[in-house]
Design an enzyme around this catalytic site. Structure first.
Site, mmCIF file in Angstrom:
data_model
loop_
_atom_site.group_PDB
_atom_site.id
_atom_site.type_symbol
_atom_site.label_atom_id
_atom_site.label_comp_id
_atom_site.label_asym_id
_atom_site.label_seq_id
_atom_site.Cartn_x
_atom_site.Cartn_y
_atom_site.Cartn_z
ATOM 1 N N HIS A 1 -28.434 -8.890 11.720
ATOM 2 C CA HIS A 1 -26.881 -8.149 10.510
ATOM 3 C C HIS A 1 -27.429 -7.599 9.717
ATOM 4 C CE1 HIS A 1 -23.178 -9.903 9.447
ATOM 5 N NE2 HIS A 1 -23.584 -9.587 8.238
ATOM 6 N N GLU A 2 -28.171 -7.702 9.602
ATOM 7 C CA GLU A 2 -28.639 -7.171 7.802
ATOM 8 C C GLU A 2 -29.041 -5.811 7.502
ATOM 9 O OE1 GLU A 2 -27.331 -8.821 5.059
ATOM 10 O OE2 GLU A 2 -27.003 -10.598 6.355
ATOM 11 N N HIS B 1 -26.170 -3.297 8.319
ATOM 12 C CA HIS B 1 -25.788 -3.068 7.104
ATOM 13 C C HIS B 1 -26.434 -1.855 6.475
ATOM 14 C CE1 HIS B 1 -22.587 -5.742 6.764
ATOM 15 N NE2 HIS B 1 -23.645 -7.460 5.981
ATOM 16 N N TYR C 1 -16.334 -2.402 1.545
ATOM 17 C CA TYR C 1 -16.679 -3.499 1.433
ATOM 18 C C TYR C 1 -15.377 -4.668 1.111
ATOM 19 C CZ TYR C 1 -19.575 -7.564 3.528
ATOM 20 O OH TYR C 1 -20.395 -8.659 3.369
ATOM 21 N N GLU D 1 -18.817 -5.925 8.645
ATOM 22 C CA GLU D 1 -19.090 -6.706 8.949
ATOM 23 C C GLU D 1 -19.804 -6.826 11.085
ATOM 24 O OE1 GLU D 1 -20.641 -10.426 8.163
ATOM 25 O OE2 GLU D 1 -21.075 -8.394 6.486
ATOM 26 N N ASP E 1 -13.704 -13.405 -0.275
ATOM 27 C CA ASP E 1 -14.531 -12.869 0.735
ATOM 28 C C ASP E 1 -14.003 -11.464 0.650
ATOM 29 O OD1 ASP E 1 -16.554 -12.577 2.995
ATOM 30 O OD2 ASP E 1 -15.523 -13.041 4.179
ATOM 31 N N HIS F 1 -15.732 -11.400 6.117
ATOM 32 C CA HIS F 1 -16.467 -12.418 7.488
ATOM 33 C C HIS F 1 -15.673 -13.554 7.871
ATOM 34 C CE1 HIS F 1 -19.565 -11.629 4.574
ATOM 35 N NE2 HIS F 1 -20.781 -11.498 5.285
#
Lengths: 354, 113
Positions: A172-173, A176, A187, A196, A269, A274
């Site tokens: 996931h990271e 990005h 974002y 996301e 958020d 998310h």
């Protein structure tokens, strides 16, 4: 209409108004903020990073790509300071610290998916260094991408274990990082939820590719193994059934929507990035399950073509992204293909397309 | 004065809230110097980094939202102090009252939206 002349701090204030009678103002301010952020972003994006339509890749996956990662793992030594000290570099053998080895191996698995399935050489497509820092902060319950490296906390030990423990967190990271080099989606709001979702989709594919799981056999859960055994939950998010990943006395219930009918309007958020990511996540899952077989092959390739094409830009919303996936499916598989039909069906099921 | 911190986002997307009610002389002596040195009307417009937290901080009538990487200097002092005080209060309540299943992640500010 809000113009750029309204200072961002004021827009931000307005966007956060809780008074329901002022909701239209708040929404308009939110839109303006998103657009302004997109414009600010766009100014910074070198047009060179928006490639022309990619030439079609060979239809058969090439396993031996000859591409190899360059990894660097640092240790923040439980301080909130980056990058920390270097503890393992490419080619070094395993060390005693399990978090370091998990990060090193996870970077490798993520690199492999993108290299083998999509012939992509690292995040920037040019073999750039993959950087990670572990042991960030004290009892830090998070992992993030800071624009240069992925950063992992150790968790508090009561709810969360160390964040390197789940390969999907690493996938996931790193994704990005790919987004930063491709669509550069802001974002915030829907573009943020897409940002996301793209990370969740490829995170799931990294795990499935490593485990050899087909769409039918995969868990489709992000963050499996992160919770301690005191928490009732499989993981943090489910692409297969958003809203069902956990249901716990202390944490509450997974709040993700699966369709537009349950879309969440919030200023928390970064505009629910998310939360609403559940919707494009589920669209990808539906596409993969309609097509069957290995999700990283046709479904994943359509998504990869989409994010590396020209249609998706920094402020693309759900509908724009859906249209871009249809274009990608049509370019690769044809106007009357089952792939294009499946893409349209998937987005229709989640209520993004009518 | 009511001081609260709401933390949203992060990889897990879990919301946490902490709040304390601070009276005199503690407010004047220990809290106001920090609160006054926070630039409430000059919050930087940085876009958040992926998966980092968002903080909404309030002290009385004042409120600010800022991404985790901007929670530095007096902001960080205010957040840390609020979390610490809220946890201490929670600890005292847990000792005197019936024990909950797990106090760690329970919101200390269930009243706020």
């Amino acid at each position: 209409m809000f113009c750029s002349i309204v200072p961002p701090y004021l827009l931000r204030r307005l966007a956060q108004l809780d008074d329901r009678s002022l909701l239209p103002v708040a929404e308009a301010a939110q839109r303006a903020l998103t657009r302004d952020a997109a414009m600010r972003r766009n100014r910074n994006v070198k047009r060179a990073q928006m490639p022309a339509l990619p030439t079609l890749l060979p239809s058969q996956r090439i396993r031996a790509t000859g591409l190899n990662p360059t990894r660097q793992i640092n240790d923040a030594q439980n301080m909130e300071r980056l990058p920390g000290i270097r503890v393992r570099s490419e080619g070094d053998g395993p060390v005693e610290d399990v978090a370091v080895n998990e990060a090193y191996d996870g970077l490798g698995s993520t690199f492999e998916l993108f290299a083998d399935a999509y012939q992509r050489n690292a995040l920037d497509g040019r073999g750039g260094i993959l950087r990670a820092t572990v042991h960030y902060g004290e009892d830090y319950d998070n992992a993030f991408w800071n624009g240069t490296r992925m950063v992992f906390g150790d968790g508090d030990g009561r709810v969360f274990q160390r964040f390197t423990k789940s390969l999907s967190v690493i996938g996931h990271e790193l994704t990005h990082g790919i987004t930063q080099h491709t669509t550069n989606l802001v974002y915030q709001g829907q573009p943020g939820a897409l940002n996301e979702s793209i990370s969740d989709v490829f995170a799931a594919l990294v795990e499935q590719y490593k485990l050899g799981h087909s769409a039918e056999h995969a868990s489709w859960v992000i963050g499996e193994g992160l919770f301690t055994d005191q928490v009732s939950g499989d993981g943090l998010r489910s692409l297969k059934a958003p809203g069902t990943a956990y249901d716990d006395d202390v944490l509450g219930k997974d709040p993700q929507p699966a369709t537009m009918a349950d879309y969440i309007d919030t200023t928390d958020d970064n505009g629910g990035v998310h939360l609403n990511s559940g919707i494009p996540n589920h669209a990808f899952y539906r596409l993969a399950s309609i097509l069957g077989g290995n999700a990283w092959e046709r479904a994943g390739l359509i998504w990869y073509d989409t994010i590396t094409g020209t249609e998706v830009v920094a402020d693309t919303d759900f509908a724009g992204f859906a249209a871009a996936t249809e274009s990608a499916a049509e370019s690769r598989y044809g106007k009357d293909s089952e792939e294009l039909k499946a893409v349209t069906a998937a987005w229709t099921e989640v209520g993004v397309l009518e | 004065m009511r001081i609260s911190v709401k933390r949203t986002g992060g990889f897990a997307g879990l919301t946490r809230r902490w709040a304390v009610e601070v009276g005199q002389p503690e407010l004047r002596d220990e809290w106001l110097p920090i609160i006054e040195s926070c630039p409430w009307d000059d919050v930087p417009q940085t876009q958040n980094q992926p998966d980092r937290y968002m903080y909404r901080i309030s002290a009385g009538e004042r409120e600010a939202s800022l991404p985790e990487q901007d929670v530095t200097g007096p902001w960080r002092q205010l957040v840390d102090r609020t979390l610490e005080s809220a946890r201490q209060e929670e600890g005292r309540r847990a000792e005197s009252g019936p024990k909950g299943p797990e106090g760690f992640l329970r919101d200390t500010d269930p009243g706020e939206r």
